[in-house]
Design a protein around this motif. Structure first.
Motif, PDB file in Angstrom:
ATOM      1  N   VAL A   7       0.836  -1.197   0.000  1.00  0.00           N
ATOM      2  CA  VAL A   7       0.000   0.000   0.000  1.00  0.00           C
ATOM      3  C   VAL A   7       0.876   1.254   0.000  1.00  0.00           C
ATOM      4  O   VAL A   7       0.586   2.231  -0.702  1.00  0.00           O
ATOM      5  CB  VAL A   7      -0.961  -0.006   1.205  1.00  0.00           C
ATOM      6  CG1 VAL A   7      -1.594   1.368   1.412  1.00  0.00           C
ATOM      7  CG2 VAL A   7      -2.055  -1.049   1.003  1.00  0.00           C
ATOM      8  N   ALA A   8       1.953   1.236   0.775  1.00  0.00           N
ATOM      9  CA  ALA A   8       2.860   2.387   0.804  1.00  0.00           C
ATOM     10  C   ALA A   8       3.481   2.625  -0.572  1.00  0.00           C
ATOM     11  O   ALA A   8       3.592   3.776  -1.027  1.00  0.00           O
ATOM     12  CB  ALA A   8       3.948   2.166   1.848  1.00  0.00           C
ATOM     13  N   GLN A   9       3.881   1.538  -1.259  1.00  0.00           N
ATOM     14  CA  GLN A   9       4.448   1.673  -2.600  1.00  0.00           C
ATOM     15  C   GLN A   9       3.423   2.235  -3.578  1.00  0.00           C
ATOM     16  O   GLN A   9       3.724   3.124  -4.374  1.00  0.00           O
ATOM     17  CB  GLN A   9       4.953   0.313  -3.092  1.00  0.00           C
ATOM     18  CG  GLN A   9       6.175  -0.198  -2.364  1.00  0.00           C
ATOM     19  CD  GLN A   9       6.525  -1.624  -2.766  1.00  0.00           C
ATOM     20  OE1 GLN A   9       5.714  -2.331  -3.370  1.00  0.00           O
ATOM     21  NE2 GLN A   9       7.723  -2.061  -2.418  1.00  0.00           N
ATOM     22  N   GLU A  46      -0.472  12.303   1.741  1.00  0.00           N
ATOM     23  CA  GLU A  46       0.000  11.540   2.893  1.00  0.00           C
ATOM     24  C   GLU A  46      -1.105  11.400   3.944  1.00  0.00           C
ATOM     25  O   GLU A  46      -1.873  12.334   4.191  1.00  0.00           O
ATOM     26  CB  GLU A  46       1.211  12.236   3.527  1.00  0.00           C
ATOM     27  CG  GLU A  46       2.478  12.150   2.695  1.00  0.00           C
ATOM     28  CD  GLU A  46       3.067  10.753   2.678  1.00  0.00           C
ATOM     29  OE1 GLU A  46       2.806   9.992   3.623  1.00  0.00           O
ATOM     30  OE2 GLU A  46       3.781  10.422   1.713  1.00  0.00           O
ATOM     31  N   VAL A  47      -1.178  10.215   4.525  1.00  0.00           N
ATOM     32  CA  VAL A  47      -2.045   9.985   5.680  1.00  0.00           C
ATOM     33  C   VAL A  47      -1.196   9.319   6.753  1.00  0.00           C
ATOM     34  O   VAL A  47      -0.200   8.670   6.448  1.00  0.00           O
ATOM     35  CB  VAL A  47      -3.264   9.096   5.334  1.00  0.00           C
ATOM     36  CG1 VAL A  47      -4.133   9.734   4.270  1.00  0.00           C
ATOM     37  CG2 VAL A  47      -2.817   7.711   4.895  1.00  0.00           C
ATOM     38  N   ALA A 100      -8.043  10.581   2.242  1.00  0.00           N
ATOM     39  CA  ALA A 100      -7.253  11.739   1.828  1.00  0.00           C
ATOM     40  C   ALA A 100      -8.087  12.785   1.103  1.00  0.00           C
ATOM     41  O   ALA A 100      -7.914  13.991   1.313  1.00  0.00           O
ATOM     42  CB  ALA A 100      -6.097  11.277   0.940  1.00  0.00           C
ATOM     43  N   HIS A 101      -9.013  12.345   0.257  1.00  0.00           N
ATOM     44  CA  HIS A 101      -9.742  13.282  -0.594  1.00  0.00           C
ATOM     45  C   HIS A 101     -11.129  13.655  -0.057  1.00  0.00           C
ATOM     46  O   HIS A 101     -11.639  14.731  -0.374  1.00  0.00           O
ATOM     47  CB  HIS A 101      -9.896  12.699  -2.000  1.00  0.00           C
ATOM     48  CG  HIS A 101      -8.601  12.562  -2.737  1.00  0.00           C
ATOM     49  ND1 HIS A 101      -7.787  13.634  -3.036  1.00  0.00           N
ATOM     50  CD2 HIS A 101      -7.963  11.465  -3.237  1.00  0.00           C
ATOM     51  CE1 HIS A 101      -6.718  13.220  -3.691  1.00  0.00           C
ATOM     52  NE2 HIS A 101      -6.793  11.909  -3.826  1.00  0.00           N
ATOM     53  N   PHE A 102     -11.738  12.768   0.720  1.00  0.00           N
ATOM     54  CA  PHE A 102     -13.109  13.021   1.168  1.00  0.00           C
ATOM     55  C   PHE A 102     -13.286  12.928   2.681  1.00  0.00           C
ATOM     56  O   PHE A 102     -14.391  13.100   3.185  1.00  0.00           O
ATOM     57  CB  PHE A 102     -14.073  12.034   0.489  1.00  0.00           C
ATOM     58  CG  PHE A 102     -14.049  12.113  -1.007  1.00  0.00           C
ATOM     59  CD1 PHE A 102     -14.680  13.147  -1.669  1.00  0.00           C
ATOM     60  CD2 PHE A 102     -13.371  11.168  -1.748  1.00  0.00           C
ATOM     61  CE1 PHE A 102     -14.656  13.233  -3.051  1.00  0.00           C
ATOM     62  CE2 PHE A 102     -13.336  11.234  -3.131  1.00  0.00           C
ATOM     63  CZ  PHE A 102     -13.977  12.269  -3.794  1.00  0.00           C
ATOM     64  N   GLY A 103     -12.196  12.639   3.393  1.00  0.00           N
ATOM     65  CA  GLY A 103     -12.273  12.536   4.840  1.00  0.00           C
ATOM     66  C   GLY A 103     -11.401  13.565   5.515  1.00  0.00           C
ATOM     67  O   GLY A 103     -11.105  14.628   4.961  1.00  0.00           O
TER      68      GLY A 103
END
Length: 353
Positions: A233-235, A244-245, A298-301
């Motif tokens: 997931v990080a990759q 970034e989260v 990241a985009h909606f939270g």
């Protein structure tokens, strides 16, 4: 233009170069690295080389040793056990090129493995070297590199068997030109297959004998699977340039726990049996669920991966058959998830989803 998904030899070029610069062990003809360095590339070294595969070292040693002989390699396993991932990285480390690929489907023609023709030139000039269109396998034979055949058991049986002469004689006859292509040292084939998909064409005994088969297992423990999912997931997040989260091991472990319990039909404490859905719930699907949750957060939270961000993805992964899987999922939610400490937010989000 930046590639959305660079090939392994591009994405890990620095690691491959670093290994090559200090690799003083014997290398088989045509190999960029020694067998020991290839295994280090795959498993990592706790320093500069990141792990590409998390699992038994001996499996990777046997796979690499096979490719150093005249035997082809067949990676077998249920969907999501990193067969394609391993084959790509093996080709990248050995040949520096993972792109000589035949994608197996029910409609894969013989020309995809042998060769085809530029029909405009064929009609104008007749059979000639200029009119011949080499397959990825033929190109690998000519250049002494690794060719990959994905989902071999999905290829029609008569097309599969075109590999027999190539693997046994290391030669590809071209009768139209009264010639042949002989494999250069370094050539080999890595095939992948699984026996879970519908429409599988069993390999003939003649073809199977020409492969060394390695079965890639599902991760042995929850900790191992969490590690795999977190790394991948990080990759993906870096590749997709997601915002970034904060680290979200708690939610990754939650996803992995749900998948492992439904996959095995037993809760992690061994006390409760649960029904399994029709899907495979592979590690690859867990990676997809967490990555999608990351994008949502990241985009909606609020920028933090929360139970609600992964719940919808899990529901979509579990419910493949609309008639039976919803019953399995609701029963699991009510008998297992609802009673589990710290899972209330996830239970509510999954129930609503």
């Amino acid at each position: 233009m930046t590639a959305l998904r660079p090939h392994a030899e591009q994405l890990f070029a620095e690691e491959l170069a670093a290994l090559a610069s200090v690799d003083d062990r014997p290398r088989p003809p045509g190999w960029r690295l020694s067998p020991q360095a290839v295994v280090t590339y795959l498993l990592g070294d706790d320093a500069k080389i990141t792990p590409k595969y998390v699992g038994p070292r001996r499996l990777m040693e046997v796979a690499v040793a096979t490719l150093a002989t005249d035997r082809a390699l067949l990676l077998l396993g249920v969907p999501g056990t990193a067969k394609t991932w391993v084959s790509e990285h093996l080709a990248a480390a050995i040949s520096g090129d993972s792109t000589l690929l035949v994608q197996g489907t029910a409609g894969t023609p013989e020309e995809a493995i042998r060769y085809g023709w530029n029909y405009a030139r064929l009609l104008a000039e007749g059979p000639s070297t200029a009119a011949l269109v080499p397959s990825p396998v033929m190109r690998a034979m000519e250049t002494g590199t690794i060719a990959r055949v994905e989902e071999l058991t999905r290829v029609p049986s008569d097309v599969q068997d075109t590999l027999i002469t190539i693997l046994s004689e290391k030669t590809l006859p071209v009768p139209e030109l009264a010639s042949e292509v002989q494999a250069t040292k370094g050539f080999n084939i890595i095939a992948t297959a699984n026996d879970r998909d519908r429409g599988v064409n069993e390999l003939s005994s003649a073809l199977r004998r020409r492969f060394n088969t390695i079965v890639l297992p599902v991760p042995a423990s929850a900790d191992e699977e969490v590690d795999i999912v977190a790394r991948r997931v990080a990759q993906l997040g870096r590749s997709l340039e997601l915002p970034e989260v904060p680290p979200a091991l708690e939610e990754i472990r939650r996803v992995v726990t749900v998948f492992r319990e439904l996959r095995s039909g037993l809760t992690e404490d061994g006390r409760t049996k649960v029904k399994s859905p029709t899907g495979t719930l592979s590690t690859a699907e867990a990676i997809s669920v967490v990555t999608n949750g990351w994008a949502l957060a990241a985009h909606f939270g609020d920028g933090v991966l929360r139970p609600g961000d992964v719940a919808a993805g899990i529901v979509g992964a579990v419910i493949k058959d609309p008639s039976s899987d919803p019953v399995v999922w609701r029963e699991y939610l009510e008998t297992v998830v609802r009673e589990r400490d710290g899972w209330t937010a996830f239970y509510r989000a999954a129930r609503d989803a």
